[in-house]
Enzyme design. Structure first.
Site, PDB file in Angstrom:
ATOM      1  N   ASN A  45       0.851  -1.304   0.248  1.00 46.03           N
ATOM      2  CA  ASN A  45      -0.222   0.024   0.578  1.00 46.03           C
ATOM      3  C   ASN A  45       0.870   1.158  -0.007  1.00 46.03           C
ATOM      4  O   ASN A  45       1.885   1.219   0.775  1.00 46.03           O
ATOM      5  CB  ASN A  45      -0.866   0.129   1.096  1.00 46.03           C
ATOM      6  CG  ASN A  45      -0.463  -0.080   2.365  1.00 46.03           C
ATOM      7  OD1 ASN A  45       0.559  -1.249   2.991  1.00 46.03           O
ATOM      8  ND2 ASN A  45      -1.022   0.278   3.403  1.00 46.03           N
ATOM      9  N   GLU A  47       0.138   5.232   0.651  1.00 46.24           N
ATOM     10  CA  GLU A  47      -0.582   6.132   1.512  1.00 46.24           C
ATOM     11  C   GLU A  47       0.337   7.427   1.403  1.00 46.24           C
ATOM     12  O   GLU A  47       0.909   7.822   0.163  1.00 46.24           O
ATOM     13  CB  GLU A  47      -0.647   6.343   3.072  1.00 46.24           C
ATOM     14  CG  GLU A  47      -1.462   4.853   3.306  1.00 46.24           C
ATOM     15  CD  GLU A  47      -1.446   4.861   4.355  1.00 46.24           C
ATOM     16  OE1 GLU A  47      -1.034   5.478   5.158  1.00 46.24           O
ATOM     17  OE2 GLU A  47      -2.605   3.816   5.306  1.00 46.24           O
ATOM     18  N   CYS A  56      -3.788   0.543  -2.659  1.00 43.20           N
ATOM     19  CA  CYS A  56      -3.978  -0.979  -2.169  1.00 43.20           C
ATOM     20  C   CYS A  56      -3.228  -0.787  -2.780  1.00 43.20           C
ATOM     21  O   CYS A  56      -2.601  -1.513  -4.342  1.00 43.20           O
ATOM     22  CB  CYS A  56      -5.117  -1.091  -2.260  1.00 43.20           C
ATOM     23  SG  CYS A  56      -6.437  -0.506  -1.337  1.00 43.20           S
ATOM     24  N   GLU A  58      -2.928  -4.931  -3.690  1.00 44.83           N
ATOM     25  CA  GLU A  58      -3.392  -5.363  -4.487  1.00 44.83           C
ATOM     26  C   GLU A  58      -3.644  -5.076  -5.701  1.00 44.83           C
ATOM     27  O   GLU A  58      -2.890  -4.920  -7.163  1.00 44.83           O
ATOM     28  CB  GLU A  58      -4.466  -5.698  -4.003  1.00 44.83           C
ATOM     29  CG  GLU A  58      -5.177  -6.732  -2.586  1.00 44.83           C
ATOM     30  CD  GLU A  58      -5.264  -5.840  -1.570  1.00 44.83           C
ATOM     31  OE1 GLU A  58      -4.986  -4.612  -1.594  1.00 44.83           O
ATOM     32  OE2 GLU A  58      -6.082  -6.041  -0.888  1.00 44.83           O
ATOM     33  N   CYS A  90     -10.443  -3.105  -4.777  1.00 45.15           N
ATOM     34  CA  CYS A  90      -9.633  -4.616  -5.456  1.00 45.15           C
ATOM     35  C   CYS A  90     -10.716  -5.440  -5.459  1.00 45.15           C
ATOM     36  O   CYS A  90      -9.888  -6.574  -6.098  1.00 45.15           O
ATOM     37  CB  CYS A  90      -8.563  -4.081  -4.065  1.00 45.15           C
ATOM     38  SG  CYS A  90      -7.270  -3.304  -3.904  1.00 45.15           S
TER      39      CYS A  90
HETATM   40 ZN   LIG Z   1      -7.908  -2.489  -1.441  1.00 43.46          ZN
END
Ligand SMILES: [Zn+2]
Length: 131
Positions: A45, A47, A56, A58, A90
């Site tokens: 991830n 941010e 994210c 994924e 996701c």
């Molecule tokens: Zn996600």
């Protein structure tokens, strides 16, 4: 397709989690996405101070894979502190590339459970709905 190890995919996601950039939530996530080619794409991830721009793990892995020409996937592993599942966004992004993708959801100790995109996102909308 060659043999693959669920435990190895989870272990690689644990490594990817170390690279998470999560200064705001502190909730670090690592992901690995196994392509049908046998290549593994990692993600963490990422941010941002503008919170809606957080990405994210994924989706980082999916975007890396597709940008390198891979569109078929066998499995995704994600690792979080407490075994949290992929968010709804996701799930939909993974669904774009198939319902049968195996999803391994692990906690920080490496314990995991196995599910699929179809189980995580039943009755989903997909490209077939646009025909
Ligand atoms: Zn996600």
């Amino acid at each position: 397709m060659r043999e693959w190890s669920q435990r190895e995919l989870v272990a690689q996601a644990m490594d990817a989690r170390e690279r998470a950039y999560a200064p705001y939530s502190g909730y670090r996530v690592g992901a690995t996405l196994l392509g049908k080619s046998g290549r593994v794409y990692t993600g963490c991830n990422v941010e941002n101070a503008v919170y809606p721009l957080c990405t994210c793990a994924e989706r980082v892995a999916v975007v890396k894979a597709v940008s390198e020409g891979e569109r078929g996937f066998v499995a995704l592993a994600i690792v979080t502190e407490n075994g949290g599942a992929p968010c709804g966004s996701c799930r939909q992004v993974l669904r774009e590339f198939g319902e049968g993708i195996v999803v391994l959801i692990a906690d920080a100790t490496g314990d995991y459970r196995e599910t699929t995109v179809a189980e995580l996102l039943p009755d989903s909308f997909s490209a077939a709905d646009l025909d």
